[in-house]
Design an enzyme around this catalytic site. Structure first.
Site, PDB file in Angstrom:
ATOM      1  N   PHE A   1       0.829  -1.259   0.000  1.00 50.87           N
ATOM      2  CA  PHE A   1       0.001  -0.050  -0.133  1.00 50.87           C
ATOM      3  C   PHE A   1       0.723   1.398   0.148  1.00 50.87           C
ATOM      4  O   PHE A   1       0.332   2.260  -0.284  1.00 50.87           O
ATOM      5  CB  PHE A   1      -1.010  -0.025   1.147  1.00 50.87           C
ATOM      6  CG  PHE A   1      -2.033  -1.015   1.064  1.00 50.87           C
ATOM      7  CD1 PHE A   1      -3.101  -0.698   0.056  1.00 50.87           C
ATOM      8  CD2 PHE A   1      -1.974  -2.097   1.513  1.00 50.87           C
ATOM      9  CE1 PHE A   1      -3.984  -1.659  -0.045  1.00 50.87           C
ATOM     10  CE2 PHE A   1      -3.275  -3.213   1.610  1.00 50.87           C
ATOM     11  CZ  PHE A   1      -4.171  -2.654   0.544  1.00 50.87           C
ATOM     12  N   GLU A   2       1.973   1.178   0.401  1.00 46.16           N
ATOM     13  CA  GLU A   2       3.016   2.531   0.464  1.00 46.16           C
ATOM     14  C   GLU A   2       3.475   2.581  -1.024  1.00 46.16           C
ATOM     15  O   GLU A   2       3.534   3.606  -1.626  1.00 46.16           O
ATOM     16  CB  GLU A   2       4.086   2.163   1.206  1.00 46.16           C
ATOM     17  CG  GLU A   2       3.784   2.314   2.814  1.00 46.16           C
ATOM     18  CD  GLU A   2       3.158   3.528   3.095  1.00 46.16           C
ATOM     19  OE1 GLU A   2       3.318   4.696   2.495  1.00 46.16           O
ATOM     20  OE2 GLU A   2       2.084   3.588   3.968  1.00 46.16           O
ATOM     21  N   GLY A   3       3.617   1.378  -1.799  1.00 40.98           N
ATOM     22  CA  GLY A   3       4.197   1.547  -3.190  1.00 40.98           C
ATOM     23  C   GLY A   3       5.802   1.804  -3.096  1.00 40.98           C
ATOM     24  O   GLY A   3       6.318   2.350  -2.008  1.00 40.98           O
TER      25      GLY A   3
ATOM     26  N   ARG B   1      -6.703  -0.808   1.899  1.00 42.26           N
ATOM     27  CA  ARG B   1      -5.709  -0.923   2.902  1.00 42.26           C
ATOM     28  C   ARG B   1      -6.382  -1.442   4.401  1.00 42.26           C
ATOM     29  O   ARG B   1      -5.947  -2.365   5.006  1.00 42.26           O
ATOM     30  CB  ARG B   1      -5.012   0.410   3.310  1.00 42.26           C
ATOM     31  CG  ARG B   1      -3.924   0.105   4.343  1.00 42.26           C
ATOM     32  CD  ARG B   1      -2.882   1.020   4.341  1.00 42.26           C
ATOM     33  NE  ARG B   1      -1.679   0.709   5.054  1.00 42.26           N
ATOM     34  CZ  ARG B   1      -0.433   1.531   4.882  1.00 42.26           C
ATOM     35  NH1 ARG B   1      -0.177   2.361   3.943  1.00 42.26           N
ATOM     36  NH2 ARG B   1       0.455   1.043   5.802  1.00 42.26           N
TER      37      ARG B   1
END
Length: 377
Positions: free
Chosen positions: A14-16, A136
């Site tokens: 989810f942060e990438g 998320r």
């Protein structure tokens, strides 16, 4: 207590991952998995391993916050979900949250439901539901409740690939490593190897895949000079997933066929726009890997049916076998799915295709054809 690798998978997804420093929407220099420290400055480029080190360092504050603010005993999966949550919303939000209050009162079920309330962000001064945060929170809640790592797309559909093989549909083939390729030399193409150059280059022009085809030609001529594939394949990640972007070039009939094809859910990071922008060779990343693959043997799986194993031939996709990156059919890849959702669904890194065409595509490519996952640099 420290976050586990399973917990880190959720945070990473989810942060990438961005290996080159960039300025985020609020003007902060950022690099890696959302790192904003001293490593984030103009022009700086890091490796995936560097990003991993930075992320683990960045986790310390969230790990300490959860350890200090939660009074009840936690299992590892509870802790993982809470650390991911805290890393995203901040220590202050955790301290004042109803989630924390319920959990410290021993209400684990009530605390699990509180995750879903934290799915809003500020856009133009107003709080609005953000699809990325909704996904998320669902993943964190599932981790908190069950310990499972799953990623939800914008429709809360989980699109996992099948990792359990049943029976191989071809005779067992000796494995001699990536370079021991005699068992996968294609023979159904033109009578003389290299005589397909002109045809391939001409076929590639219309669909603007000349550069990836040149890479396939170069690798074949250098590494497998006697191989004569009839079918060559390009998966063009410059294109949106709602468009046909898997191109099969037939040097005998001199034609190109195109099909819908998925990318990994990890290749979009927190976005849901149908484009693949993040690529990884790391197990657990659930991302697609760029590079050239040799199409190998077929097998049948309980979930996905007839499937095709892929060997990564470059450093960027060398873990394809161990990551179970295979080509298979999927219900979330179809014209009907695109019509309803505007894009195809996502896999865990596999190039999934429409079940309607899966057998045809796999039979064309198996045992020696070359496939490239391409995105223009």
């Amino acid at each position: 207590m420290k976050i586990s690798n399973d917990g880190l998978m959720i945070v990473k997804h989810f942060e990438g991952l961005r290996l080159k420093a960039y300025v985020d929407p609020v003007g902060v220099w950022t690099i890696g998995y959302g790192h904003t420290g001293v490593a984030a400055y103009s022009g700086h480029v890091i490796t995936e391993q560097d990003a991993e080190v930075l992320l683990r360092e960045d986790m310390h504050e969230s790990e300490n916050s959860v350890s200090n603010q939660i009074d009840v005993d936690l299992k590892q999966h509870h802790f993982d979900a809470l650390v991911s949550f805290t890393f995203n919303v901040g220590r202050g939000a955790l301290v004042t949250s109803t989630l924390r209050k319920k959990l410290n009162n021993g209400d684990f079920d009530g605390a699990a439901e509180e995750f879903l309330r934290w799915n809003k962000g500020t856009v133009k001064g107003q709080k609005v539901v953000l699809p990325g945060l909704t996904r998320r929170r669902h993943s964190e809640r599932l981790m908190f409740q069950t310990g499972r790592v799953s990623f939800f797309d914008g429709r809360n559909i989980i699109d996992p690939d099948e990792h359990v093989e049943e029976a191989s549909s071809v005779t067992a083939i000796p494995r001699n490593g990536l370079e021991g390729s005699a068992e996968f030399l294609a023979t159904s193409g033109l009578h003389t190897a290299r005589s397909d150059h002109v045809i391939l280059r001409e076929l590639a022009v219309k669909d603007k895949i000349v550069f990836p085809i040149e890479r396939l030609i170069e690798l074949r001529d250098d590494r497998y000079p006697t191989s004569r594939p009839r079918h060559w394949a390009v998966l063009n990640f410059d294109l949106h997933s709602g468009q046909p972007r898997l191109f099969i070039l037939d040097v005998i009939d001199e034609k190109v066929m195109s099909y819908l094809c998925s990318h990994g859910i990890g290749s979009e990071g927190p976005t849901d726009d149908g484009y693949a922008n993040i690529f990884s060779n790391i197990p657990g990343s659930n991302a697609s890997s760029l590079g050239i693959y040799r199409c190998a043997e077929t097998y049948h799986s309980a979930k996905n049916g007839y499937s095709l194993k892929l060997d990564g031939l470059e450093e960027s996709n060398s873990n394809a076998r161990s990551r179970h990156i295979v080509m298979h059919g999927a219900n979330y890849v179809s014209k009907e799915f695109v019509k309803q959702y505007g894009r195809v669904g996502r896999s865990e890194g596999c190039p999934a295709v429409d079940h309607t065409y899966a057998k045809k595509i796999i039979d064309q490519l198996k045992l020696g054809s070359l496939l490239i996952h391409w995105k223009a640099p």
